[in-house]
Design a protein around this motif. Structure first.
Motif, PDB file in Angstrom:
ATOM      1  N   ASP A 154      48.668  50.888  44.960  1.00 60.15           N
ATOM      2  CA  ASP A 154      48.033  49.198  46.135  1.00 60.15           C
ATOM      3  C   ASP A 154      46.612  50.384  46.043  1.00 60.15           C
ATOM      4  OD1 ASP A 154      48.726  47.535  44.507  1.00 60.15           O
ATOM      5  OD2 ASP A 154      48.870  46.047  46.060  1.00 60.15           O
ATOM      6  N   LEU A 155      45.469  50.274  46.139  1.00 58.23           N
ATOM      7  CA  LEU A 155      44.348  51.078  46.920  1.00 58.23           C
ATOM      8  C   LEU A 155      43.774  50.613  47.596  1.00 58.23           C
ATOM      9  CD1 LEU A 155      44.231  53.824  43.816  1.00 58.23           C
ATOM     10  CD2 LEU A 155      45.615  53.915  46.312  1.00 58.23           C
ATOM     11  N   HIS A 156      43.266  50.811  48.705  1.00 61.05           N
ATOM     12  CA  HIS A 156      41.902  50.819  49.464  1.00 61.05           C
ATOM     13  C   HIS A 156      40.767  50.399  48.265  1.00 61.05           C
ATOM     14  CE1 HIS A 156      39.296  49.854  53.324  1.00 61.05           C
ATOM     15  NE2 HIS A 156      39.986  49.959  53.979  1.00 61.05           N
ATOM     16  N   SER A 157      40.009  49.280  48.332  1.00 54.15           N
ATOM     17  CA  SER A 157      38.757  48.603  48.004  1.00 54.15           C
ATOM     18  C   SER A 157      38.034  49.957  48.382  1.00 54.15           C
ATOM     19  CB  SER A 157      38.282  47.780  47.059  1.00 54.15           C
ATOM     20  OG  SER A 157      38.236  46.271  48.698  1.00 54.15           O
ATOM     21  N   GLY A 158      38.254  50.191  49.418  1.00 55.96           N
ATOM     22  CA  GLY A 158      36.359  51.009  50.294  1.00 55.96           C
ATOM     23  C   GLY A 158      36.463  51.840  50.217  1.00 55.96           C
ATOM     24  N   VAL A 159      37.763  52.908  50.144  1.00 56.89           N
ATOM     25  CA  VAL A 159      37.948  54.196  49.262  1.00 56.89           C
ATOM     26  C   VAL A 159      37.774  54.798  48.036  1.00 56.89           C
ATOM     27  CG1 VAL A 159      39.398  56.318  49.886  1.00 56.89           C
ATOM     28  CG2 VAL A 159      39.398  54.466  51.895  1.00 56.89           C
ATOM     29  N   TYR A 160      38.614  53.820  46.888  1.00 54.54           N
ATOM     30  CA  TYR A 160      38.581  53.882  46.074  1.00 54.54           C
ATOM     31  C   TYR A 160      38.183  52.826  45.124  1.00 54.54           C
ATOM     32  CZ  TYR A 160      42.560  56.548  47.523  1.00 54.54           C
ATOM     33  OH  TYR A 160      43.743  58.016  47.954  1.00 54.54           O
ATOM     34  N   GLY A 161      37.218  51.825  45.376  1.00 54.45           N
ATOM     35  CA  GLY A 161      37.081  50.813  44.640  1.00 54.45           C
ATOM     36  C   GLY A 161      36.146  51.536  43.854  1.00 54.45           C
ATOM     37  N   GLY A 162      35.662  51.328  42.347  1.00 54.32           N
ATOM     38  CA  GLY A 162      35.323  52.095  41.204  1.00 54.32           C
ATOM     39  C   GLY A 162      35.500  53.549  40.654  1.00 54.32           C
ATOM     40  N   GLY A 163      36.099  53.797  40.692  1.00 58.02           N
ATOM     41  CA  GLY A 163      36.699  55.435  40.914  1.00 58.02           C
ATOM     42  C   GLY A 163      37.930  55.703  40.289  1.00 58.02           C
ATOM     43  N   VAL A 164      38.242  54.320  40.140  1.00 59.65           N
ATOM     44  CA  VAL A 164      39.815  54.228  39.612  1.00 59.65           C
ATOM     45  C   VAL A 164      40.596  52.857  38.345  1.00 59.65           C
ATOM     46  CG1 VAL A 164      40.829  55.765  41.625  1.00 59.65           C
ATOM     47  CG2 VAL A 164      41.066  53.450  41.753  1.00 59.65           C
ATOM     48  N   PRO A 165      41.096  52.943  38.206  1.00 61.29           N
ATOM     49  CA  PRO A 165      41.290  51.615  37.108  1.00 61.29           C
ATOM     50  C   PRO A 165      41.940  50.533  37.590  1.00 61.29           C
ATOM     51  CG  PRO A 165      42.298  53.679  35.765  1.00 61.29           C
ATOM     52  CD  PRO A 165      42.031  54.146  37.340  1.00 61.29           C
ATOM     53  N   ASN A 166      41.141  49.618  37.497  1.00 61.93           N
ATOM     54  CA  ASN A 166      41.867  48.603  38.362  1.00 61.93           C
ATOM     55  C   ASN A 166      43.076  47.658  37.477  1.00 61.93           C
ATOM     56  OD1 ASN A 166      42.183  45.884  38.946  1.00 61.93           O
ATOM     57  ND2 ASN A 166      40.454  45.702  40.649  1.00 61.93           N
ATOM     58  N   ALA A 167      44.224  47.483  37.204  1.00 57.90           N
ATOM     59  CA  ALA A 167      44.837  46.986  37.017  1.00 57.90           C
ATOM     60  C   ALA A 167      45.031  45.708  36.442  1.00 57.90           C
ATOM     61  CB  ALA A 167      46.602  47.128  37.434  1.00 57.90           C
ATOM     62  N   LEU A 168      44.341  44.644  37.670  1.00 55.15           N
ATOM     63  CA  LEU A 168      43.943  43.559  36.993  1.00 55.15           C
ATOM     64  C   LEU A 168      43.078  43.546  35.762  1.00 55.15           C
ATOM     65  CD1 LEU A 168      44.306  41.145  39.888  1.00 55.15           C
ATOM     66  CD2 LEU A 168      45.479  41.570  37.641  1.00 55.15           C
ATOM     67  N   HIS A 169      41.842  44.737  36.241  1.00 57.36           N
ATOM     68  CA  HIS A 169      40.824  44.086  35.359  1.00 57.36           C
ATOM     69  C   HIS A 169      41.421  45.064  33.618  1.00 57.36           C
ATOM     70  CE1 HIS A 169      37.616  45.583  38.677  1.00 57.36           C
ATOM     71  NE2 HIS A 169      37.975  44.090  39.096  1.00 57.36           N
ATOM     72  N   ALA A 170      41.890  45.666  33.684  1.00 57.22           N
ATOM     73  CA  ALA A 170      42.808  46.052  32.391  1.00 57.22           C
ATOM     74  C   ALA A 170      43.100  44.958  31.825  1.00 57.22           C
ATOM     75  CB  ALA A 170      43.129  47.686  32.382  1.00 57.22           C
ATOM     76  N   LEU A 171      44.258  44.450  32.657  1.00 55.69           N
ATOM     77  CA  LEU A 171      44.604  43.415  32.072  1.00 55.69           C
ATOM     78  C   LEU A 171      44.641  42.464  31.580  1.00 55.69           C
ATOM     79  CD1 LEU A 171      47.961  42.026  31.473  1.00 55.69           C
ATOM     80  CD2 LEU A 171      47.858  41.250  33.809  1.00 55.69           C
ATOM     81  N   THR A 172      43.527  42.077  32.101  1.00 55.77           N
ATOM     82  CA  THR A 172      42.333  40.505  31.644  1.00 55.77           C
ATOM     83  C   THR A 172      42.334  41.267  30.164  1.00 55.77           C
ATOM     84  OG1 THR A 172      40.765  41.227  33.444  1.00 55.77           O
ATOM     85  CG2 THR A 172      42.811  39.323  34.235  1.00 55.77           C
ATOM     86  N   ALA A 173      41.446  42.398  30.302  1.00 57.50           N
ATOM     87  CA  ALA A 173      40.527  42.846  29.152  1.00 57.50           C
ATOM     88  C   ALA A 173      41.710  43.341  27.782  1.00 57.50           C
ATOM     89  CB  ALA A 173      40.081  44.346  29.025  1.00 57.50           C
ATOM     90  N   LEU A 174      43.601  43.375  28.249  1.00 64.66           N
ATOM     91  CA  LEU A 174      44.180  43.338  26.988  1.00 64.66           C
ATOM     92  C   LEU A 174      44.605  42.076  27.025  1.00 64.66           C
ATOM     93  CD1 LEU A 174      46.505  44.483  25.472  1.00 64.66           C
ATOM     94  CD2 LEU A 174      47.531  44.483  27.498  1.00 64.66           C
ATOM     95  N   LEU A 175      44.590  41.407  28.271  1.00 63.71           N
ATOM     96  CA  LEU A 175      44.941  39.730  27.618  1.00 63.71           C
ATOM     97  C   LEU A 175      43.449  39.062  27.000  1.00 63.71           C
ATOM     98  CD1 LEU A 175      46.416  38.042  30.740  1.00 63.71           C
ATOM     99  CD2 LEU A 175      47.250  39.085  28.731  1.00 63.71           C
ATOM    100  N   ASN A 176      42.768  39.361  26.507  1.00 60.50           N
ATOM    101  CA  ASN A 176      41.545  38.750  26.424  1.00 60.50           C
ATOM    102  C   ASN A 176      41.610  39.186  24.652  1.00 60.50           C
ATOM    103  OD1 ASN A 176      38.865  37.298  26.124  1.00 60.50           O
ATOM    104  ND2 ASN A 176      37.809  39.073  25.960  1.00 60.50           N
ATOM    105  N   SER A 177      42.101  40.066  24.534  1.00 63.01           N
ATOM    106  CA  SER A 177      41.910  40.901  22.996  1.00 63.01           C
ATOM    107  C   SER A 177      42.742  40.183  22.197  1.00 63.01           C
ATOM    108  CB  SER A 177      42.226  42.118  22.595  1.00 63.01           C
ATOM    109  OG  SER A 177      43.454  42.512  23.425  1.00 63.01           O
ATOM    110  N   PHE A 178      43.319  38.890  22.583  1.00 61.78           N
ATOM    111  CA  PHE A 178      44.672  38.851  21.605  1.00 61.78           C
ATOM    112  C   PHE A 178      43.699  37.532  21.202  1.00 61.78           C
ATOM    113  CE2 PHE A 178      48.723  39.517  24.357  1.00 61.78           C
ATOM    114  CZ  PHE A 178      49.070  41.086  23.965  1.00 61.78           C
ATOM    115  N   HIS A 179      43.090  36.446  21.153  1.00 64.76           N
ATOM    116  CA  HIS A 179      42.450  35.592  20.493  1.00 64.76           C
ATOM    117  C   HIS A 179      40.510  35.881  20.769  1.00 64.76           C
ATOM    118  CE1 HIS A 179      45.435  33.927  23.376  1.00 64.76           C
ATOM    119  NE2 HIS A 179      45.449  32.715  21.348  1.00 64.76           N
ATOM    120  N   SER A 180      39.921  35.856  19.485  1.00 62.91           N
ATOM    121  CA  SER A 180      38.651  35.972  18.770  1.00 62.91           C
ATOM    122  C   SER A 180      37.591  34.694  19.570  1.00 62.91           C
ATOM    123  CB  SER A 180      38.640  35.715  17.578  1.00 62.91           C
ATOM    124  OG  SER A 180      39.506  34.679  17.163  1.00 62.91           O
TER     125      SER A 180
END
Length: 460
Positions: free
Chosen positions: A214-240
């Protein structure tokens, strides 16, 4: 007097004696989930075996498993006739909370033509009907119109852990042309039902990894992938957007619902408006073009059942999560197989994982769906038997959940399975004041006796 009239007279004359015998069965506290009842389980297996002997069955055995024993019995003197395997269970649920019982759970009592006791409807009452039906045939005619085998387990209420292995190890002993089970409900009093399909099940965990911590959002936020963002995007792709599963190939092997099946399911009488109101929903959801009952019994699903990642404690910890997890399950229908569907999901994950992260799926639960076509001769014979006794044709319905042992019998024995409901949903199975409606005791005996005759007239 024809044979069915003889059998009916036998049931009438022996009714009180049979009920007293069933009460003996119900007095045994065969609770499979509680180790302190292990001796009661054994005693109940012995009682069951003796009941088969008294009925006239042969080759009665109490067969060990790694858990509670299976009781086997047979009668195999109908050459050229089909062989019927009857499955049931002699174990029961714990009776607690005891203070809610009107009478003690293992002291059976009849009130208003209902027999109250733990196990009365699940499954000792329905199972007992098969024993007495066999007895009636042998006592009145000296023979049976079919060959019969019994496989009665003592672990159904603890998920039948050792039953699949037992069936596989004893496939030759249990070989049959049809399997008959009465551990499902009727639609309502006076309206019989035959369950002809159950859904299968798979379960898996999906893990998405971005950074190695886990990374400090003040130092890395907006500059590295967020695992939760990626997971929710992946889960959203399961349904139309319309609720259909969007995994390529997911529906390719699904056996479609026939017009006859859809008409029968419509008779189940599901009130969709009432469901919305009871659940506090403004809309129902699911695959377009299907009713609620069709979606929840005859169509496959993919559900996201949990999502975790990042800081889970009280308050907010401003981080960029490096790892996120989700759990998914699918209900499967006829012609889908667990491994093939999980392979499709794996391919979907590989092609829809956002850049900069890794995703893996770990497989866990798997269970095959079950279906016996409603136009199969053994199903039509069951329907005709119900209609002759109850005066109403049964409703053919599907179950949205899974009963693994049903699929095991269907697959390992390569035999159709007929789920003949003899209980009622309102009979408090698994709850205090469980009972068995004695109208179904009487009509159930007649229905099974007629069904045996009809099975005997079917080609082997």
């Amino acid at each position: 007097m024809d044979v069915q009239q003889q059998l009916e007279a036998y049931f009438r004359n022996k009714r009180e004696a049979h009920l007293e015998e069933l009460k003996q069965f119900l007095r045994i506290p065969s609770v499979s989930a509680v180790p302190e009842h292990a001796s009661d389980i054994r005693r109940c297996a012995e009682w069951t075996a003796d009941a088969f002997r008294r009925a006239g069955c042969e080759h009665v055995q109490i067969m060990p498993t790694a858990g509670h024993p299976v009781v086997y019995a047979d009668w195999l003197h109908a050459p050229g006739k089909p062989t019927v395997l009857v499955y049931g269970h002699y174990d029961v649920q714990p009776p607690e909370p005891l203070e809610l019982w009107q009478t003690p759970p293992f002291e059976p009592e009849i009130r208003d033509n209902k027999l109250y006791a733990r196990g009365a409807t699940d499954d000792k009452g329905p199972l007992f009907l098969y024993v007495k039906m066999i007895e009636a045939w042998l006592q009145t005619t000296g023979s049976l119109p079919v060959n019969v085998k019994f496989c009665i387990e003592g672990e159904e209420e603890v998920a039948s852990k050792h039953t699949p292995g037992f069936v596989e190890a004893n496939r030759e002993l249990l070989a049959a042309d049809v399997v008959v089970i009465s551990d499902t409900p009727m639609k309502e009093k006076g309206q019989p039902a035959i369950t002809y399909g159950l859904r299968g099940l798979i379960g898996a965990e999906i893990e998405v990894t971005a950074a190695n911590q886990d990374l400090h959002s003040g130092v890395y936020g907006g500059g590295v992938p967020n695992a939760l963002h990626a997971l929710t995007a992946l889960l959203n792709s399961f349904h139309s957007d319309d609720g259909k599963v969007a995994v390529a190939g997911f529906y390719d092997t699904v056996r479609p619902l026939s017009a006859e099946e859809r008409a029968s399911l419509a008779k189940v009488g599901i009130d969709e408006a009432k469901i919305r109101t009871e659940l506090g929903l403004t809309e129902l959801y699911g695959e377009p073009g299907y009713s609620f009952i069709e979606r929840t019994t005859g169509r496959p699903t993919l559900e996201i059942v949990s999502v975790t990642g990042g800081f889970q404690g009280e308050g907010i910890k401003p981080i960029v999560p490096g790892k996120a997890l989700a759990k998914i399950t699918c209900r499967l229908v006829a012609n889908q197989t667990p491994d093939e569907v999980m392979d499709l999901i794996d391919k979907h994950i590989a092609s829809h994982t956002p850049a900069g992260v890794k995703a893996v799926m770990r497989r866990s639960l798997r269970g095959n769906p079950f279906l016996t076509p409603i136009d199969h001769p053994v199903m039509q014979a069951a329907a005709a038997s119900y209609e002759a006794v109850y005066g109403k044709a049964p409703i053919f319905t599907r179950g949205g959940g899974s009963i693994p042992v049903v699929e095991v019998f269907s697959r390992l024995l390569d035999a159709p399975v007929v789920l003949m409901g003899l209980s009622l949903n309102e009979e408090n199975m698994h709850a205090p004041n469980e009972y068995f409606d004695l109208d179904n005791f009487d009509m159930g005996l007649r229905t099974l006796a007629l069904y045996w005759e009809k099975l005997g007239n079917l080609p082997k």
